[in-house]
Design a protein around this motif. Structure first.
Motif, short mmCIF file in Angstrom:
data_model
loop_
_atom_site.label_atom_id
_atom_site.label_comp_id
_atom_site.label_asym_id
_atom_site.label_seq_id
_atom_site.Cartn_x
_atom_site.Cartn_y
_atom_site.Cartn_z
N LYS A 121 45.03 43.57 47.36
CA LYS A 121 45.15 43.84 45.92
C LYS A 121 43.78 44.05 45.28
O LYS A 121 43.57 44.98 44.49
N THR A 180 43.03 35.45 40.08
CA THR A 180 43.81 36.17 41.09
C THR A 180 43.70 35.51 42.46
O THR A 180 44.68 35.40 43.21
N TYR A 181 42.49 35.05 42.78
CA TYR A 181 42.24 34.46 44.10
C TYR A 181 42.55 32.96 44.13
O TYR A 181 42.49 32.34 45.19
N VAL A 238 46.09 39.10 48.96
CA VAL A 238 45.27 39.14 47.74
C VAL A 238 44.08 40.08 47.92
O VAL A 238 43.72 40.83 47.00
#
Length: 304
Positions: free
Chosen positions: A186, A66-67, A183
């Motif tokens: 999230k 994700t990162y 991000v």
């Protein structure tokens, strides 16, 4: 306590600039930027291990994935910055690179965010300062340039690439900062200690980049590393990681005072380059750099 932590972050990050410059400035070493990535990856990997096994930070492949876009933007910007250190004075490179906060603010404006009035002033100071710095450097007379570089450790010629690399660093770092906010928002929905987790994800990605560079430089190209040439790079990597550590705690203790103090570390980088690297700029250079530093400090004050 916050003051000493903020001072430590300022000194560490400006020290990282200095030693990265020393480690990456050899024009004959075409792989110096990759070796710098190796050193930073090593130190960040060790810090990530500390955070996971002692600090108790939980990490997963899902979080790393994700990162990943943010990590790649940050790492790419740093690689370009390391390459650029071969071609331009640290006194010029550091203020341009550290202007990324102003560019990130512009990206937030485009996305619909609104700033305080003084933040607009800060953005304007940085933008005008960087543009003026590029113009002053590009239009400087060759004879005057040679004269002021007589006492310097290295001589630098006019080059579009020399200015383009720190500008590209600035653009990628600003994009990374902008995406970082998205991000982290999230991750905050599902992870309690999301900032530390994201930082570990970034450090592990940098470790992977360092391993790839090691395989390419040392195994594929069969180049040897030496303590003498790689020592400054390792010291710069340690300063970079230590500065990040001090920054997190200083900001959590007193963000209103710590943020502007730390954000002005490029001014210390200019000072170190004058003292240790014997870099000497014209008064026009220093005037435009002062405008950039002023803008960065304003943004730091009103971002806290």
């Amino acid at each position: 306590m916050w003051f000493w932590l903020a001072l430590a972050a300022l000194l560490c990050w400006s020290g990282s600039d200095l030693f990265s410059k020393i480690g990456c400035s050899d024009p004959d070493d075409r792989d110096s930027h990759l070796k710098m990535v190796m050193m930073v990856g090593l130190v960040m990997g060790l810090h990530a291990a500390y955070e996971i096994f002692i600090g108790g930070v939980r990490i997963s492949l899902g979080v790393i994935w994700t990162y990943l876009p943010v990590s790649l933007l940050y790492i790419s910007s740093m690689v370009l910055g390391y390459v650029g250190l071969r071609y331009i004075e640290l006194s010029i490179s550091s203020p341009i690179c550290n202007s990324s906060g102003a560019l990130a603010a512009i990206l937030y404006l485009i996305s619909g965010e609104r700033l305080e009035k003084m933040q607009y002033v800060g953005v304007l100071c940085v933008c005008l300062g960087v543009i003026s710095l590029a113009i002053v450097d590009a239009r400087e007379d060759e004879e005057l340039r040679a004269r002021r570089q007589e006492a310097s450790n290295r001589k630098y010629a006019k080059s579009l690439l020399a200015l383009a690399l720190p500008v590209l660093y600035c653009v990628l770092d600003a994009a990374g900062s902008f995406c970082d906010g998205l991000v982290l928002d999230k991750l905050s929905l599902t992870i309690e200690n999301y900032e530390a987790t994201a930082n570990v994800a970034y450090e592990l990605t940098f470790l992977f980049a360092g391993v790839v560079c090691f395989l390419y430089v040392c195994l594929w190209k069969k180049k040897r590393l030496s303590v003498r040439s790689e020592g400054p790079k390792l010291i710069g990597a340690c300063f970079e990681t230590a500065g990040q550590f001090a920054y997190i705690f200083a900001l959590s203790a007193n963000p209103a005072a710590a943020a502007p103090m730390i954000s002005s570390y490029c001014a210390a980088s200019v000072l170190w380059s004058r003292i240790f690297l014997k870099e000497k700029l014209s008064w026009k250079h220093y005037l435009t750099i002062a405008a950039v530093v002023l803008g960065i400090v304003i943004l730091g004050v009103y971002d806290a």
